[in-house]
Design an enzyme around this catalytic site. Structure first.
Site, short mmCIF file in Angstrom:
data_model
loop_
_atom_site.label_atom_id
_atom_site.label_comp_id
_atom_site.label_asym_id
_atom_site.label_seq_id
_atom_site.Cartn_x
_atom_site.Cartn_y
_atom_site.Cartn_z
N ARG A 27 0.86 -1.18 0.00
CA ARG A 27 0.00 0.00 0.00
C ARG A 27 0.90 1.23 0.00
O ARG A 27 1.98 1.22 0.61
CB ARG A 27 -0.88 0.04 1.26
CG ARG A 27 -2.00 -1.00 1.26
CD ARG A 27 -3.08 -0.70 0.22
NE ARG A 27 -4.15 -1.69 0.21
CZ ARG A 27 -4.24 -2.70 -0.63
NH1 ARG A 27 -3.31 -2.90 -1.56
NH2 ARG A 27 -5.27 -3.53 -0.59
N HIS B 18 -1.32 0.30 -9.56
CA HIS B 18 -1.96 -0.67 -8.64
C HIS B 18 -2.47 -1.88 -9.44
O HIS B 18 -3.64 -2.27 -9.36
CB HIS B 18 -3.10 -0.03 -7.85
CG HIS B 18 -3.44 -0.78 -6.59
ND1 HIS B 18 -3.78 -0.18 -5.41
CD2 HIS B 18 -3.47 -2.10 -6.33
CE1 HIS B 18 -4.01 -1.10 -4.48
NE2 HIS B 18 -3.82 -2.29 -5.04
C1 OXD Z 1 -5.37 -6.39 -3.00
C2 OXD Z 1 -4.92 -5.38 -3.96
O1 OXD Z 1 -5.52 -6.09 -1.81
O2 OXD Z 1 -5.05 -5.61 -5.18
O3 OXD Z 1 -5.63 -7.53 -3.43
O4 OXD Z 1 -4.43 -4.34 -3.57
#
Ligand code: OXD
Length: 299
Positions: A225, A273
């Site tokens: 993240r 992402h």
């Molecule tokens: C997940 C993401 O949590 O794609 O799977 O970030």
């Protein structure tokens, strides 16, 4: 009773079809067409969903994340009290993440940026051979994703270390835990891979001080993240030459603003992402199983 799906509309249709393929008896509704709130028994949602909205469903008994992470479900006000939250543990999701990690480890390890620059300038020049056995890789997080990446990197011959909240024993992986363990591992990580969950404890973990503990010339990979990394501190470490490069898949905020310096930074490779994207048909069986479990009052 019905299952409520909430994500981008094109993806919701794929999820609906996948869930119905596993259990045609399910009634699936696509947010915001929830119908009677009393009929919603499970919500399967992704990052944009407003958690406060889930409090409208008095008979909700399960919330499912459409990904491996659940931090989006924990944002204030969080899930309604007492309602179990399930995440995905899916072989396709794990495989995708491991591919992204291997791609970027090898990109740095095999001097890809340097060779591409030489190609652009038509320079025929052999760089020093990379030594796999000497390139130490530290993985933050040894769960489903970190554990798989660790095994595949070991198979390629890299020395692999791993840091986890609690001690973990993975064959061939040198394990570290706790605050002291983190600093010890960072100091030896030529390539650091962040695959941690985002929690209040891990937010901002990679700040100027901890990035400064990495050996000079280290690389950072972050597919966990954006909140794990203090982005201005990372930029400073790259610009100062302390870090040689970063492969980033996650940011804060997302989408990354068009004027953010990461976009054009010569030492940054980034993906939007997209390191590992859930494939609804692969994930649907466990979601359906969790719905059945919730109905039967099982964990
Ligand atoms: C997940 C993401 O949590 O794609 O799977 O970030």
């Amino acid at each position: 009773m019905a299952i409520l799906l909430s994500t981008k509309s094109a993806t919701m249709a794929a999820w609906r079809d996948a869930l119905l393929e596993v259990d045609p008896s399910l009634e699936v509704r696509l947010f915001p067409e929830a119908g009677d709130p009393a009929e919603i028994e499970a919500a399967v949602c992704w990052t944009a969903h407003d958690m406060a909205e889930l409090r409208r469903y008095p008979n909700l008994r399960l919330i499912v994340s459409m990904g491996a992470g659940v931090d989006h479900l924990m944002r204030p006000p969080g899930p309604p009290p007492g309602i179990p939250v399930a995440r995905l543990v899916d072989t396709r999701l794990t495989q995708g993440m491991t591919e992204w990690v291997l791609l970027n480890v090898l990109r740095f390890h095999r001097q890809d940026a340097e060779y591409r620059a030489q190609q652009a300038a038509r320079i025929w020049h052999e760089l020093p051979a990379p030594d796999t056995a000497a390139r130490r890789i530290g993985i933050l997080g040894l769960g489903e994703l970190g554990g798989d990446a660790a095994r595949r990197l070991l198979a390629l011959g890299f020395p692999v270390m791993g840091w986890s909240r609690r001690p973990k024993d993975l064959p061939g992986v040198e394990g570290f835990h706790g605050a002291a363990g983190l600093e010890a591992m960072l100091a030896r990580s030529d390539i650091l891979v962040c695959l941690l969950p985002l929690t209040p404890d891990t937010r901002g973990l990679l700040d100027a001080r901890r990035l400064g503990l990495l050996p000079r010339g280290a690389f950072l990979l972050n597919a966990a993240r954006g909140g794990h990394v203090v982005q201005p501190d990372l930029l400073a470490a790259l610009d100062a030459g302390h870090l040689a490069g970063a492969a980033l898949d996650v940011f804060e905020p997302e989408p990354l603003p068009a004027d953010h310096p990461f976009w054009a930074h010569p030492k940054v490779v980034l993906t939007p992402h997209a390191a590992s994207i859930t494939i609804p048909r692969s994930a649907a069986p466990q979601v359906v199983e969790n719905i059945h479990r919730a109905r039967e009052g099982r964990p």
